[in-house]
Design an enzyme around this catalytic site. Structure first.
Site, PDB file in Angstrom:
ATOM      1  N   THR A  93       0.803  -1.232   0.000  1.00  0.00           N
ATOM      2  CA  THR A  93       0.000   0.000   0.000  1.00  0.00           C
ATOM      3  C   THR A  93       0.833   1.279   0.000  1.00  0.00           C
ATOM      4  O   THR A  93       1.956   1.305   0.527  1.00  0.00           O
ATOM      5  CB  THR A  93      -0.903   0.009   1.264  1.00  0.00           C
ATOM      6  OG1 THR A  93      -1.383   1.342   1.494  1.00  0.00           O
ATOM      7  CG2 THR A  93      -0.154  -0.406   2.523  1.00  0.00           C
ATOM      8  N   TYR A 109      -1.472   0.219  10.989  1.00  0.00           N
ATOM      9  CA  TYR A 109      -1.763  -0.459   9.716  1.00  0.00           C
ATOM     10  C   TYR A 109      -0.542  -0.357   8.786  1.00  0.00           C
ATOM     11  O   TYR A 109      -0.082  -1.363   8.236  1.00  0.00           O
ATOM     12  CB  TYR A 109      -2.987   0.200   9.061  1.00  0.00           C
ATOM     13  CG  TYR A 109      -3.199  -0.190   7.606  1.00  0.00           C
ATOM     14  CD1 TYR A 109      -3.807  -1.391   7.264  1.00  0.00           C
ATOM     15  CD2 TYR A 109      -2.799   0.664   6.566  1.00  0.00           C
ATOM     16  CE1 TYR A 109      -4.007  -1.743   5.935  1.00  0.00           C
ATOM     17  CE2 TYR A 109      -3.003   0.318   5.239  1.00  0.00           C
ATOM     18  CZ  TYR A 109      -3.607  -0.882   4.931  1.00  0.00           C
ATOM     19  OH  TYR A 109      -3.790  -1.226   3.606  1.00  0.00           O
ATOM     20  N   GLU A 164       0.278   3.563   1.884  1.00  0.00           N
ATOM     21  CA  GLU A 164       0.439   3.947   3.297  1.00  0.00           C
ATOM     22  C   GLU A 164       1.867   3.676   3.780  1.00  0.00           C
ATOM     23  O   GLU A 164       2.287   4.213   4.805  1.00  0.00           O
ATOM     24  CB  GLU A 164      -0.554   3.185   4.172  1.00  0.00           C
ATOM     25  CG  GLU A 164      -1.952   3.779   4.188  1.00  0.00           C
ATOM     26  CD  GLU A 164      -2.034   5.091   4.940  1.00  0.00           C
ATOM     27  OE1 GLU A 164      -1.631   5.137   6.107  1.00  0.00           O
ATOM     28  OE2 GLU A 164      -2.499   6.076   4.349  1.00  0.00           O
ATOM     29  N   LYS A 204       1.836  -3.413   7.427  1.00  0.00           N
ATOM     30  CA  LYS A 204       2.013  -3.641   5.990  1.00  0.00           C
ATOM     31  C   LYS A 204       3.493  -3.539   5.587  1.00  0.00           C
ATOM     32  O   LYS A 204       3.911  -4.116   4.592  1.00  0.00           O
ATOM     33  CB  LYS A 204       1.172  -2.641   5.200  1.00  0.00           C
ATOM     34  CG  LYS A 204      -0.326  -2.951   5.204  1.00  0.00           C
ATOM     35  CD  LYS A 204      -0.666  -4.085   4.240  1.00  0.00           C
ATOM     36  CE  LYS A 204      -2.153  -4.304   4.095  1.00  0.00           C
ATOM     37  NZ  LYS A 204      -2.510  -5.337   3.126  1.00  0.00           N
TER      38      LYS A 204
END
Ligand code: NAP
Ligand code: GDD
Length: 403
Positions: free
Chosen positions: A132, A156, A134, A160
């Site tokens: 991601t 999160y 992110e 990841k």
């Protein structure tokens, strides 16, 4: 026939990917979690009765936190390709469920890679990891590509990050065909209702039909590189068709603020938004509404509901120009800020550079930001119209303005 195993098949991307792979004549297996109420709404249209012949769509109960169950499913299915899309995917929720998020998103990926290794399938399976944007978090350069250093800003993002590196590590250590797709935000009419895009389009649709008066948001100035999920799942598949495994950024190359998203969503129903105030006191006010009425006015709708006229199914574009008398007016405050939606650490701006994917995979996004918003508002108008019919017929309809 190729076999694919998709974790997270009941999610937005899982549903689009399953549809895409069935279209490519794959046998598709998905892992779904047991839940107390049905969670297969996004793939129900793909379901095939197992008693029929030539069934190519199968579901297995499983969970990324349960290693033995994952080993058993991989052994049973013997997939050629695995797509790991399952995750606790909500950034804000990850601040409240940090340990669970790490377990599912980080260790879950490890469990799948270990299942492949334990079963001696490292040479036969191709593995896709849903990485991601992110990961870039507090961005170290603009735009972000495969070489941009990572700086995650949430539990999160950190989970990841582990998943990204364990995937790279297993590729290097065991010569596995494992790829990271570093996907920037992608949305659609089946996006989860608490992500900002869908929260906005759903609220706008409901306000248009008079089911809701206003809604609350957090940071209006955050910027995202928003694409359409349908375009993005194709990139996942393309990565697994290459000669060599590699990691790719998938993005549109355009960045827009939450504020712009709100403005465009309202424009889709013929309303202009003006912003007033600052910080947590800022509000969005309807400054103008197109006076145009469609073939189906509020009156016609009421008549149909009372049974005085034959009800007909409204086409979504009819809603776009129909303001029933109970709906919005110029001067209405429709957006307010609720600081509880502010994140402890925010990702202010994401902008992706997908030139590597364009060159190596021949991948390009097809659906524009405006088209995506338009399709989301239209789909939510259809959904809201069902609620409106229920409400007008005396049934209870929930108010979603506090999600
Ligand atoms: P989503 O709609 O939230 O779907 C997540 C899926 O994972 C759902 O099927 C969910 O099941 C399942 N799941 C959650 N926890 C699980 C667990 N412990 N065990 C098994 N399954 C579990 O997410 P999405 O938007 O489709 O995103 C797909 C993947 O891409 C995610 O890994 C996400 O982090 C990543 N990603 C998404 C974006 C984006 O903008 N959409 C961008 C980059 C990366 P239920 O249906 O039962 O909840
Ligand atoms: N959810 C939400 N709700 N976000 C809001 C709100 C609100 O009421 N108001 C403002 N925002 C801002 C958030 O602070 C964030 O900056 C931005 O809107 C986008 O939030 P989300 O739609 O929740 O998505 P995200 O960018 O945090 O995460 C999504 O994209 C990632 C890829 O960059 C998720 O799909 C992740 O799983 C994915 O990895």
């Amino acid at each position: 026939m190729k076999k694919a195993l998709i974790t997270g098949i009941t999610g937005q991307d899982g549903a689009y990917l399953a549809e895409f792979l069935l279209g490519k004549r794959y046998e598709v297996h998905g892992i779904k979690r047991r839940s107390s109420s049905l969670n297969t709404g996004r793939v129900d249209h793909l379901y095939q009765d197992p008693h029929e012949e030539n069934v190519r769509f199968f579901m297995h109960y499983g969970d990324l936190t349960d290693a033995t169950n994952l080993i058993r499913i991989v052994q049973e299915v013997q997939p050629d390709e695995m797509y790991n899309l399952a995750a606790q995917s909500h950034v804000m929720v990850s601040f409240e469920t940090a340990e669970y998020t790490a377990n599912a998103d980080a260790l879950g990926t490890l469990r799948l890679l270990e299942a492949i290794r334990i079963l001696g399938m490292t040479d036969s399976v191709r593995f896709y990891q849903a990485s991601t944007s992110e990961l870039f978090g507090k961005v170290q350069s603009v735009p972000q590509n495969e070489k941009t250093p990572f700086y995650p800003r949430s539990p999160y993002g950190v989970a990841k990050l582990y998943a990204y590196w364990i995937c790279v590590n297993y590729r290097e250590a065991y010569s596995m065909f494992a790829c990271n797709g570093i996907l920037f935000n992608h949305e659609s009419p089946i996006r989860g209702e608490t992500f900002v895009s869908r929260k906005i389009t759903r609220a706008v649709a409901r306000m248009k039909l008079g089911l809701q008066k206003k809604f609350y948001l957090g940071n209006l100035d955050a910027k995202r590189d928003w694409g359409h999920a349908k375009d993005f799942v194709k990139a996942m598949w393309l990565m697994l068709q290459q000669k060599k495994p590699d990691d790719f950024v998938i993005a549109t190359g355009e960045s827009h603020s939450v504020r712009e998203f709100v403005e465009l969503a309202f424009r889709e129903i013929g309303a202009e938004i003006q912003w007033k105030g600052k910080g947590a006191k800022e509000v969005g006010i309807i400054s103008k509404i197109s006076g145009q009425r469609s073939a189906v006015s509020g009156q016609e709708m009421k008549k149909a509901i009372r049974g005085a006229a034959k009800p007909r199914r409204l086409k979504s574009d009819e809603f776009a120009s129909d303001f029933s008398e109970r709906a919005l007016r110029a001067g209405d405050v429709v957006v307010e800020i609720d600081p509880r939606y502010f994140r402890p650490t925010e990702v202010d701006e994401l902008l992706g550079d997908a030139s590597k994917a364009r060159k190596a995979l021949g991948w390009e996004p097809r659906i524009s930001f405006e088209e995506m918003i338009s399709s989301m508002v239209k789909a939510d108008l259809e959904e809201a119209s069902r609620d409106q019919l229920c409400k007008d017929s005396g049934y209870r309809v929930l108010n979603y303005s506090n999600e």
